[in-house]
Design a protein around this motif. Structure first.
Motif, PDB file in Angstrom:
ATOM      1  N   GLU A  12       0.326   3.227   0.990  1.00  0.00           N
ATOM      2  CA  GLU A  12       0.185   2.995  -0.561  1.00  0.00           C
ATOM      3  C   GLU A  12       0.097   1.393  -1.042  1.00  0.00           C
ATOM      4  OE1 GLU A  12       4.475   3.216   0.781  1.00  0.00           O
ATOM      5  OE2 GLU A  12       2.828   4.407   0.858  1.00  0.00           O
ATOM      6  N   ASP A  13       0.566   0.526   0.235  1.00  0.00           N
ATOM      7  CA  ASP A  13       0.212  -0.894  -0.026  1.00  0.00           C
ATOM      8  C   ASP A  13      -0.961  -1.055   0.122  1.00  0.00           C
ATOM      9  OD1 ASP A  13       3.144  -1.259  -0.476  1.00  0.00           O
ATOM     10  OD2 ASP A  13       3.369  -1.983   1.347  1.00  0.00           O
ATOM     11  N   GLN A  14      -1.833  -0.485   0.873  1.00  0.00           N
ATOM     12  CA  GLN A  14      -3.180  -0.737   0.893  1.00  0.00           C
ATOM     13  C   GLN A  14      -4.277  -0.195  -0.091  1.00  0.00           C
ATOM     14  OE1 GLN A  14      -4.480   0.849   5.101  1.00  0.00           O
ATOM     15  NE2 GLN A  14      -2.730  -0.130   5.939  1.00  0.00           N
ATOM     16  N   HIS A  15      -3.720   0.640  -0.880  1.00  0.00           N
ATOM     17  CA  HIS A  15      -4.591   1.114  -2.016  1.00  0.00           C
ATOM     18  C   HIS A  15      -3.655   0.849  -3.149  1.00  0.00           C
ATOM     19  CE1 HIS A  15      -7.253   2.790   0.934  1.00  0.00           C
ATOM     20  NE2 HIS A  15      -6.096   3.305   1.890  1.00  0.00           N
ATOM     21  N   PRO A  16      -3.927  -0.248  -3.737  1.00  0.00           N
ATOM     22  CA  PRO A  16      -2.961  -0.510  -4.997  1.00  0.00           C
ATOM     23  C   PRO A  16      -3.344   0.585  -5.993  1.00  0.00           C
ATOM     24  CG  PRO A  16      -4.678  -2.127  -4.626  1.00  0.00           C
ATOM     25  CD  PRO A  16      -4.762  -1.279  -3.451  1.00  0.00           C
ATOM     26  N   ASP A  21       1.024   4.159 -13.439  1.00  0.00           N
ATOM     27  CA  ASP A  21       1.089   5.321 -12.435  1.00  0.00           C
ATOM     28  C   ASP A  21       2.195   5.112 -11.381  1.00  0.00           C
ATOM     29  OD1 ASP A  21      -1.113   5.831 -13.632  1.00  0.00           O
ATOM     30  OD2 ASP A  21      -2.649   5.232 -12.052  1.00  0.00           O
ATOM     31  N   LYS A  22       2.675   4.043 -10.894  1.00  0.00           N
ATOM     32  CA  LYS A  22       3.902   3.916  -9.976  1.00  0.00           C
ATOM     33  C   LYS A  22       4.850   4.636 -10.910  1.00  0.00           C
ATOM     34  CE  LYS A  22       1.936   0.118  -6.981  1.00  0.00           C
ATOM     35  NZ  LYS A  22       2.166  -0.810  -6.219  1.00  0.00           N
ATOM     36  N   VAL A  23       5.079   3.846 -12.095  1.00  0.00           N
ATOM     37  CA  VAL A  23       6.349   4.207 -12.842  1.00  0.00           C
ATOM     38  C   VAL A  23       6.459   5.697 -13.056  1.00  0.00           C
ATOM     39  CG1 VAL A  23       7.678   3.886 -14.996  1.00  0.00           C
ATOM     40  CG2 VAL A  23       6.667   1.866 -13.750  1.00  0.00           C
ATOM     41  N   ARG A  47      17.730   3.163 -10.893  1.00  0.00           N
ATOM     42  CA  ARG A  47      17.938   1.385 -10.420  1.00  0.00           C
ATOM     43  C   ARG A  47      17.395   1.243  -9.004  1.00  0.00           C
ATOM     44  NH1 ARG A  47      23.459   1.214 -13.404  1.00  0.00           N
ATOM     45  NH2 ARG A  47      22.908   0.559 -15.272  1.00  0.00           N
ATOM     46  N   GLN A  48      17.967   2.168  -8.098  1.00  0.00           N
ATOM     47  CA  GLN A  48      17.901   2.000  -6.685  1.00  0.00           C
ATOM     48  C   GLN A  48      16.238   2.117  -6.473  1.00  0.00           C
ATOM     49  OE1 GLN A  48      19.977   0.698  -4.465  1.00  0.00           O
ATOM     50  NE2 GLN A  48      17.844   0.383  -3.458  1.00  0.00           N
ATOM     51  N   ARG A  49      15.324   3.162  -7.042  1.00  0.00           N
ATOM     52  CA  ARG A  49      14.203   3.417  -6.780  1.00  0.00           C
ATOM     53  C   ARG A  49      13.089   2.174  -7.339  1.00  0.00           C
ATOM     54  NH1 ARG A  49      11.949   8.548  -5.560  1.00  0.00           N
ATOM     55  NH2 ARG A  49       9.985   7.482  -5.600  1.00  0.00           N
ATOM     56  N   ASP A  52      13.666  -0.907  -4.921  1.00  0.00           N
ATOM     57  CA  ASP A  52      13.126  -0.592  -3.801  1.00  0.00           C
ATOM     58  C   ASP A  52      11.332  -0.908  -3.924  1.00  0.00           C
ATOM     59  OD1 ASP A  52      15.454  -0.124  -2.737  1.00  0.00           O
ATOM     60  OD2 ASP A  52      14.976   2.127  -2.371  1.00  0.00           O
ATOM     61  N   ALA A  53      11.069  -0.480  -4.904  1.00  0.00           N
ATOM     62  CA  ALA A  53       9.499  -0.385  -5.313  1.00  0.00           C
ATOM     63  C   ALA A  53       9.006  -1.690  -5.869  1.00  0.00           C
ATOM     64  CB  ALA A  53       9.187   0.538  -6.154  1.00  0.00           C
TER      65      ALA A  53
END
Length: 80
Positions: A12-16, A21-23, A47-49, A52-53
């Motif tokens: 997922e870091d390689q394909h922003p 969409d992430k939210v 909060r944690q998720r 972490d993201a």
């Protein structure tokens, strides 16, 4: 000839993807996992998720979403 490239980051870091969409993805997943659970438990999980993201989200939005998810039926997902 050998390919010396390695995957050094999560896919997922390689394909922003756009932040919205992430939210939305996090909210859909948390709703799937926690619909109908205690609102305080959901709030802490959100909060944690998001932490972490690495996504900054307002406390008001977290509270609103935690109340919504707590009131949702499991399997009756919304689009946010």
């Amino acid at each position: 000839m050998t390919d010396d490239r390695t995957q050094d980051a999560p896919v997922e870091d390689q394909h922003p993807q756009p932040i919205d969409d992430k939210v939305a993805g996090i909210l859909v997943q948390e709703e799937a996992d926690l619909a109908g659970h205690d609102q305080a438990e959901i709030l802490e999980a959100l909060r944690q998720r998001f932490a972490d993201a690495g996504i900054a989200i307002s406390e008001d939005e977290l509270l609103e979403q935690s109340v919504r998810i707590a009131g949702a039926d499991g399997g009756d997902f919304s689009d946010r």
